[in-house]
Write a protein that holds these residues in place. Structure first.
Motif, PDB file in Angstrom:
ATOM      1  N   GLY A 156       0.844  -1.193   0.000  1.00 24.38           N
ATOM      2  CA  GLY A 156       0.000   0.000   0.000  1.00 24.38           C
ATOM      3  C   GLY A 156       0.875   1.236   0.000  1.00 24.38           C
ATOM      4  O   GLY A 156       1.650   1.458   0.938  1.00 24.38           O
ATOM      5  N   GLY A 193      -8.404   0.863  -4.873  1.00 23.19           N
ATOM      6  CA  GLY A 193      -7.610   0.018  -3.982  1.00 23.19           C
ATOM      7  C   GLY A 193      -8.038  -1.434  -4.031  1.00 23.19           C
ATOM      8  O   GLY A 193      -7.211  -2.339  -3.919  1.00 23.19           O
ATOM      9  N   ARG A 229      -7.383   4.565   0.201  1.00 25.15           N
ATOM     10  CA  ARG A 229      -7.284   3.642  -0.934  1.00 25.15           C
ATOM     11  C   ARG A 229      -6.281   2.524  -0.633  1.00 25.15           C
ATOM     12  O   ARG A 229      -6.526   1.352  -0.961  1.00 25.15           O
ATOM     13  CB  ARG A 229      -6.866   4.425  -2.187  1.00 25.15           C
ATOM     14  CG  ARG A 229      -6.800   3.610  -3.454  1.00 25.15           C
ATOM     15  CD  ARG A 229      -6.641   4.540  -4.660  1.00 25.15           C
ATOM     16  NE  ARG A 229      -5.427   5.345  -4.586  1.00 25.15           N
ATOM     17  CZ  ARG A 229      -5.160   6.366  -5.403  1.00 25.15           C
ATOM     18  NH1 ARG A 229      -6.047   6.718  -6.319  1.00 25.15           N
ATOM     19  NH2 ARG A 229      -4.032   7.047  -5.287  1.00 25.15           N
ATOM     20  N   ALA A 230      -5.160   2.895  -0.033  1.00 26.15           N
ATOM     21  CA  ALA A 230      -4.143   1.893   0.304  1.00 26.15           C
ATOM     22  C   ALA A 230      -4.660   0.920   1.359  1.00 26.15           C
ATOM     23  O   ALA A 230      -4.440  -0.287   1.273  1.00 26.15           O
ATOM     24  CB  ALA A 230      -2.874   2.583   0.796  1.00 26.15           C
TER      25      ALA A 230
END
Length: 625
Positions: free
Chosen positions: A449, A469, A521-522
Motif C-alpha cells: 500500500g 484500492g 485507498r491503500a
C-alpha cells in the motif's frame, strides 16, 4: 561550435536523412502481426478496386460508343440496351466504392485499435526507469499520432496506390490498342510529369513535416502559457512569452508561405503539361478523324484519358512519399514495443504466477512481511554511481521502519527496491526468506500500500478513486476505510460527499485531502506492506495530525516503511534508520537515538526549534488579529 550545437546538427542531419530514405520492405514486415487478422478485408478491398479500375477505364469507352453509334449517325436505335448496360456499370461502381470504403475503414479502425492496445499493454510492463527518462509527450505521440498515421496508410495508402498504378497501366494498354501513335503523344509527357511531381513532392513533403513540427511547438507553447500562467505572472514573464510565441508563429508563417509558393508553382506547371497534351491529342486526333483514320468516339476516349491520367500519376508520387514518411512512424512504434523492461519476471516465474495482465492468483503464496537486504549494491539504470553499496539489514514482519536523512541519501531507493520497481545491481532482497525475483512482480505489488508525497487521483468521484484500492469492495468497506484514516471529516464537508468529482489529477482537492484519500485507498487494498513516502511533508498541521492518528494504529502488525522530513511523525517507529550516502549511519528507536546524541539528535533538535519558532510566530499573528 559547442558540443551541444554539434549534437543538435547531427540530430537534424540524421532526421533529414531518415526523411529522405527510400522505401524499405523490412520495416513494413513488422506490421504483419497487426495486419494479418484483417487480411480478408484487405483482399476484399483489393478485389473491389480491381473492379473499380475496370469501370474507370471502361467508362470513356461507353462515351466513345455513344458518340459513334448515337450522336454521329443521329439515331437512338439500341439506346435502351446501352442505357441499361451503362446503368449496370455505374451501379456496380457505386456498390464497389461502398463496400471497398467499409472494408478500408474496418482495417483502419481495427489496426489502430490493436496498435494502441499493444503499446498500452507493453507500457504497463515497462519499469520505472523508462518513465524516469522518457517524456510523457513522447509516449503520447507514439500511442496516438504514430498509430493513427500507420493505420491510415495501411488502410488507404496501399489500396490507393494499387488503384492508381492499375488505372495508369490499364489506360496505356487501351490507348495502344486503339491507336499507338496518339498513345505515344500522351506517354511522351508522362516522364516529365513524373519527374516534376517527384521533385516538388519531395520538397512539399519536407515543408509539410516542418509545419507539423512547428504546429506541435505552438501547441506546446500555448499549453504552457495557460497551465503556467500563475508562474508567468508572478515572475513577470509576459513579454518574454510574447516574444517566444511570436518567434514560433513567425516560423510557422514562413514555412506555410514556402509551401504555398511551391504549390503555386507546381499546380500551374501540371496544368500546363496536361493542357499541352490535350491540345496535341486534339490537334493530331482531329486530323486523324478528318482523314477517316480514327472515329470521333476514339478521339473522345483519348481526350478523356489525357485529362484523367495525370491525377493518378500525381497520386502515386504523393502516396509513395507518404509510405516513406510512415516508415519513421513504424520505427517509433516498434521501438517502443521493442523496449525491454529493466525489471522483468523470468519465464519460469511467469509460467507459475502469470504476468501483470494475466495473473495466476491461485498460485500466489500468502505474505508475512519479513524483508532482508542481503549485501545489496544498487545503481540506477541511467546513473553512473552506486546509490547503495553492500547494504544489509533484516526487518522482521510487522516492523515499522522510518527512514530519514538528507536529500539523495538513498531513502526512496530503499522503498523502490522493496517494491521491486528496481532490482539490486548486486546482492539479494528476500521476502519471507525467498529471493523476491522468484515470484511475480504483481504478487508483490498487490501486497504493497503506497501513500506518496504527491498522490495521484484519477478523474472521477471520491468513491471511485478509493475503490481503485480493491475494485470489488462494497460501499460499506470503502466508508470503513475512510473512517479508519479520519478522511470522513474531510468528505463530509464536501457538498456531494463521496460523489464529489475530484477533477483531473485530483486538482479540485488540496494536497492533504488527496493524501488522506490515497491513504484510504491503500488501506482498502489490505496490503501486508505499507510505504509512506514523505506523506506528511506538504500538508497542514491538522491533516498531519489526522494521518498521524491513523498510522499509529493501522501500521501495527504490518511491515511499514516511512520516509519523512518531519521527524515528529516517526517518533513511534520501531526502527529509525538514518541514511547518508547510501549507508546507515545510525539506527534504533527514537529514545535510543536521542540518547546517543548523534546525527539524528542534531536533526531532531534543529527541526524542533524551527517548528517551535514557527508556532510562536503563528500564535503571535493570531493574537494581533
Amino acid at each position: 561550435m559547442s558540443n551541444t550545437d554539434t549534437e543538435t546538427n547531427q540530430r537534424k542531419n540524421g532526421k533529414k536523412q531518415e526523411e529522405m530514405r527510400a522505401f524499405r520492405m523490412g520495416i513494413w514486415r513488422r506490421m504483419l502481426p497487426f495486419f494479418r487478422p484483417y487480411y480478408k478485408y484487405f483482399a476484399t478491398t483489393i478485389s473491389l478496386n480491381v473492379l473499380l479500375v475496370l469501370v474507370d477505364v471502361l467508362v470513356p469507352l461507353f462515351q466513345s460508343y455513344a458518340i459513334d453509334h448515337f450522336i454521329v449517325p443521329d439515331t437512338l436505335d439500341g439506346i435502351r440496351a446501352f442505357a441499361i448496360a451503362y446503368g449496370f456499370v455505374i451501379f456496380g461502381q457505386g456498390v464497389s466504392v461502398l463496400f471497398s470504403v467499409r472494408a478500408a475503414i474496418h482495417i483502419e479502425m481495427n489496426v489502430g485499435k490493436d496498435l494502441k492496445r499493444a503499446q498500452f499493454v507493453h507500457l504497463q510492463k515497462l519499469s520505472f526507469s523508462y518513465y524516469n527518462t522518457t517524456p510523457v509527450g513522447y509516449i503520447h505521440a507514439r500511442v496516438m499520432s504514430d498509430t493513427l498515421k500507420i493505420a491510415t496508410v495501411l488502410a488507404w495508402g496501399l489500396v490507393d496506390m494499387f488503384w492508381a498504378f492499375s488505372y495508369v497501366l490499364g489506360v496505356f494498354v487501351i490507348m495502344f490498342v486503339l491507336n499507338w501513335r496518339l498513345a505515344l503523344i500522351v506517354m511522351l509527357v508522362v516522364p516529365f510529369i513524373a519527374l516534376l511531381t517527384a521533385f516538388f513532392q519531395k520538397k512539399m513533403l519536407y515543408w509539410n513535416r516542418e509545419i507539423r513540427k512547428t504546429n506541435s511547438d505552438i501547441t506546446g507553447a500555448f499549453n504552457e502559457g495557460i497551465t503556467g500562467v500563475q508562474t508567468s505572472k508572478t515572475l513577470g514573464m509576459e513579454e518574454m512569452n510574447d516574444l517566444s510565441f511570436t518567434d514560433i508563429t513567425s516560423r510557422m508563417k514562413h514555412q506555410s508561405m514556402t509551401l504555398a509558393k511551391l504549390t503555386a508553382i507546381y499546380m500551374p506547371m501540371i496544368l500546363f503539361f496536361s493542357s499541352s497534351v490535350t491540345a496535341f491529342v486534339l490537334a493530331r486526333g482531329g486530323y486523324l478523324v478528318q482523314e477517316k483514320i480514327i472515329a470521333l468516339g476514339t478521339l473522345s476516349v483519348f481526350l478523356a484519358y489525357a485529362v484523367g491520367i495525370f491525377e493518378p500519376i500525381q497520386q502515386l508520387a504523393r502516396l509513395l512519399s507518404d509510405l516513406i514518411a510512415c516508415q519513421a512512424n513504424i520505427e517509433r512504434v516498434t521501438g517502443l514495443l521493442d523496449q525491454e523492461p529493466n525489471v522483468a519476471d523470468s519465464e519460469t516465474v511467469r509460467e507459475k504466477y502469470g504476468d501483470s495482465i494475466h495473473p495466476k492468483k491461485e498460485n500466489w503464496e500468502p505474505i508475512r512481511g519479513d524483508i532482508e537486504f542481503k549485501d545489496v549494491t544498487f545503481c540506477y539504470p541511467d546513473g553512473k554511481e552506486n546509490v547503495l553499496e553492500h547494504f544489509s539489514i533484516k526487518i522482521p514482519a510487522g516492523t515499522t521502519v522510518a527512514i530519514v536523512g538528507e536529500t539523495g541519501a538513498g531513502k526512496s531507493t530503499i522503498v523502490n527496491l522493496v517494491g521491486r520497481f528496481f532490482e539490486p545491481t548486486e546482492g539479494q532482497i528476500l521476502i519471507d526468506g525467498k529471493d523476491y525475483r522468484e515470484r511475480s512482480q504483481l504478487w508483490l505489488h498487490s501486497q504493497i500500500g503506497y501513500v506518496l508525497q504527491n498522490p495521484h487521483l484519477f478523474s472521477g468521484t471520491i468513491r471511485e478513486n478509493i475503490r481503485y484500492g480493491r475494485l470489488n469492495a462494497t460501499d460499506a468497506e470503502i466508508e470503513e476505510a475512510v473512517k479508519k484514516v479520519y478522511a470522513d471529516q474531510v468528505i463530509e464537508k464536501l457538498e456531494l460527499g463521496y460523489e464529489t468529482n475530484v477533477g483531473e489529477g485530483g486538482n479540485r482537492l488540496s494536497t492533504g485531502e488527496k493524501q488522506l484519500l490515497s491513504f484510504a485507498r491503500a488501506i482498502l487494498a489490505k496490503p501486508a506492506i505499507f510505504v509512506l513516502d514523505e506523506a506528511t511533508s506538504s500538508i497542514d498541521t491538522w491533516t498531519e495530525q489526522l494521518i498521524q492518528k491513523a498510522t499509529d494504529t493501522l501500521l501495527k502488525g504490518h511491515t511499514s516503511f516511512m520516509i519523512a522530513h518531519r521527524l515528529s511523525t516517526v517518533r513511534n517507529a520501531d526502527l529509525i534508520m538514518v541514511m547518508e550516502n547510501g549507508k546507515i549511519i545510525e539506527q534504533g528507536n527514537h529514545r535510543e537515538l536521542i540518547r546517543k546524541k548523534g546525527h539524528y539528535y542534531e536533526l531532531y533538535s534543529k527541526q524542533f526549534e524551527e517548528e517551535k519558532t514557527l508556532g510562536f510566530l503563528q500564535n503571535g499573528v493570531q493574537h494581533v488579529k
